[in-house]
Write a protein that holds these residues in place. Structure first.
Motif, short mmCIF file in Angstrom:
data_model
loop_
_atom_site.label_atom_id
_atom_site.label_comp_id
_atom_site.label_asym_id
_atom_site.label_seq_id
_atom_site.Cartn_x
_atom_site.Cartn_y
_atom_site.Cartn_z
N VAL A 100 0.93 -1.39 -0.06
CA VAL A 100 -0.01 -0.04 -0.09
C VAL A 100 0.71 1.31 0.01
O VAL A 100 0.70 2.20 -0.77
CB VAL A 100 -1.05 -0.08 1.20
CG1 VAL A 100 -1.65 1.24 1.37
CG2 VAL A 100 -1.90 -1.05 0.98
N PRO A 101 1.96 1.31 0.96
CA PRO A 101 2.79 2.50 0.84
C PRO A 101 3.28 2.75 -0.60
O PRO A 101 3.44 3.92 -1.12
CB PRO A 101 3.99 2.21 1.89
CG PRO A 101 3.18 1.45 2.80
CD PRO A 101 2.38 0.32 1.83
N ARG A 102 3.61 1.57 -1.38
CA ARG A 102 4.31 1.86 -2.64
C ARG A 102 2.93 2.40 -3.81
O ARG A 102 3.36 3.30 -4.53
CB ARG A 102 4.53 0.59 -3.33
CG ARG A 102 6.05 0.09 -2.60
CD ARG A 102 7.38 0.87 -3.03
NE ARG A 102 7.59 0.65 -4.47
CZ ARG A 102 8.10 1.41 -5.14
NH1 ARG A 102 8.60 2.71 -4.74
NH2 ARG A 102 8.50 1.18 -6.42
N LEU A 103 1.91 1.82 -3.39
CA LEU A 103 0.62 2.22 -4.24
C LEU A 103 0.40 3.54 -4.08
O LEU A 103 -0.02 4.56 -4.77
CB LEU A 103 -0.64 1.59 -3.84
CG LEU A 103 -0.56 0.01 -4.64
CD1 LEU A 103 -1.64 -0.82 -4.16
CD2 LEU A 103 -0.44 -0.09 -6.06
N GLU A 104 0.69 4.18 -2.90
CA GLU A 104 0.28 5.52 -2.33
C GLU A 104 1.71 6.60 -2.84
O GLU A 104 1.51 7.76 -2.46
CB GLU A 104 0.05 5.64 -0.80
CG GLU A 104 -1.21 5.02 -0.66
CD GLU A 104 -2.64 5.58 -1.06
OE1 GLU A 104 -2.94 6.85 -0.68
OE2 GLU A 104 -3.01 5.21 -1.98
N GLY A 105 2.59 5.77 -3.48
CA GLY A 105 3.48 7.23 -3.90
C GLY A 105 4.91 6.88 -3.16
O GLY A 105 5.92 7.51 -3.38
N ASP A 110 11.81 4.08 1.69
CA ASP A 110 10.98 4.38 2.52
C ASP A 110 9.92 3.44 2.96
O ASP A 110 9.92 3.13 4.12
CB ASP A 110 10.13 6.00 2.30
CG ASP A 110 11.15 7.01 2.12
OD1 ASP A 110 12.20 6.96 2.88
OD2 ASP A 110 10.57 8.12 2.03
N SER A 111 9.38 2.94 2.08
CA SER A 111 8.42 1.69 2.14
C SER A 111 9.00 0.31 2.77
O SER A 111 8.71 -0.19 3.67
CB SER A 111 7.75 1.29 0.81
OG SER A 111 8.57 0.76 -0.24
N ALA A 112 10.65 0.18 2.20
CA ALA A 112 11.09 -0.67 2.68
C ALA A 112 11.68 -0.50 4.19
O ALA A 112 11.50 -1.54 5.13
CB ALA A 112 12.45 -1.10 1.73
#
Length: 242
Positions: A100-105, A110-112
């Motif tokens: 979801v963080p990746r889908l949200e940009g 940061d997402s890792a």
């Protein structure tokens, strides 16, 4: 706060899954829906994130009808934990959590980093981030499922029979983890289970349901223990004590 205002769900073949269901799930607390198969628990839960649209009635989130919200944005703002975790089998643990963080940009870095933090929060070593779901035990997959549901810092977490397939020792450990996460983050949780012991352990509010979404009794665990409203509730409590 989530409020169900006289919601009903009738399917095209005429099956009535839920009829005239009303309930308030308070903020920053855990509300557990418990009952036999066919009582409409999962149908009610999925009305919150619009995976099921009510035939009549309204579901409000902090006073706003979810029917007026964009369904994709709504679902991304709500954590959702399924039985068996619902993980993507060909993605690593870190990639699953970061979905979801990746889908949200969010950036990959940061997402890792966020995924690694969440692994620690649910009691898993960061080294597991490079593994695939098939390399994990059932309990570990469920922990990853919880971590993924928390990745976008949701104010609301939906849990649908999340621990049903796990052995009792693993379930108890995950109960402790869920309580700790709820206390740390102040998350509102709505959970579905068929296990009365689990409902009494995790719930601030326990909602006992029968066929068609009929509410038999709602109250804090101690209320149900001291004053079960019907023989059905008493039987569920007695079975949970075995």
């Amino acid at each position: 706060m989530i409020e169900f205002q006289r919601v009903s769900k009738t399917y095209p073949d005429g099956t009535v899954a839920v009829e005239d269901f009303s309930l308030v799930a308070p903020s920053r607390q855990t509300t557990v829906l418990v009952g036999t198969s066919g009582s409409g628990k999962t149908t009610v839960l999925r009305m919150v994130n619009r995976m099921v649209e009510p035939t009549t009635g309204h579901v409000l989130w902090d006073g706003v009808d979810v029917a007026t919200m964009n369904p994709v944005k709504l679902r991304r703002s709500i954590g959702y934990v399924l039985q068996e975790g619902g993980l993507f089998p060909h993605w690593t643990v870190l990639d699953n959590i970061a979905t979801v963080p990746r889908l949200e940009g969010a950036t990959r870095q940061d997402s890792a980093r966020r995924a690694s933090e969440l692994l620690e929060m649910v009691g898993l070593d960061a080294s597991m981030g490079s593994r695939y779901p098939a390399q994990l035990s059932g309990g570990q997959r469920q922990r990853v499922g919880v971590a993924r549901a928390l990745a976008n810092d949701p104010l609301l977490l939906l849990m649908d029979e999340p621990f049903g397939a796990l052995d009792p020792l693993v379930r108890r450990d995950l109960h402790v983890q869920v309580k700790r996460i709820r206390e740390a983050l102040g998350t509102t949780i709505i959970m579905v289970t068929h296990d009365m012991h689990e409902a009494m352990t995790l719930g601030h509010q326990v909602v006992v349901m029968q066929t068609g979404g009929r509410i038999v009794q709602t109250g804090a665990p101690e209320e149900l223990l001291s004053s079960p409203a019907t023989d059905f509730v008493a039987d569920l409590i007695n079975v949970s004590k075995l």
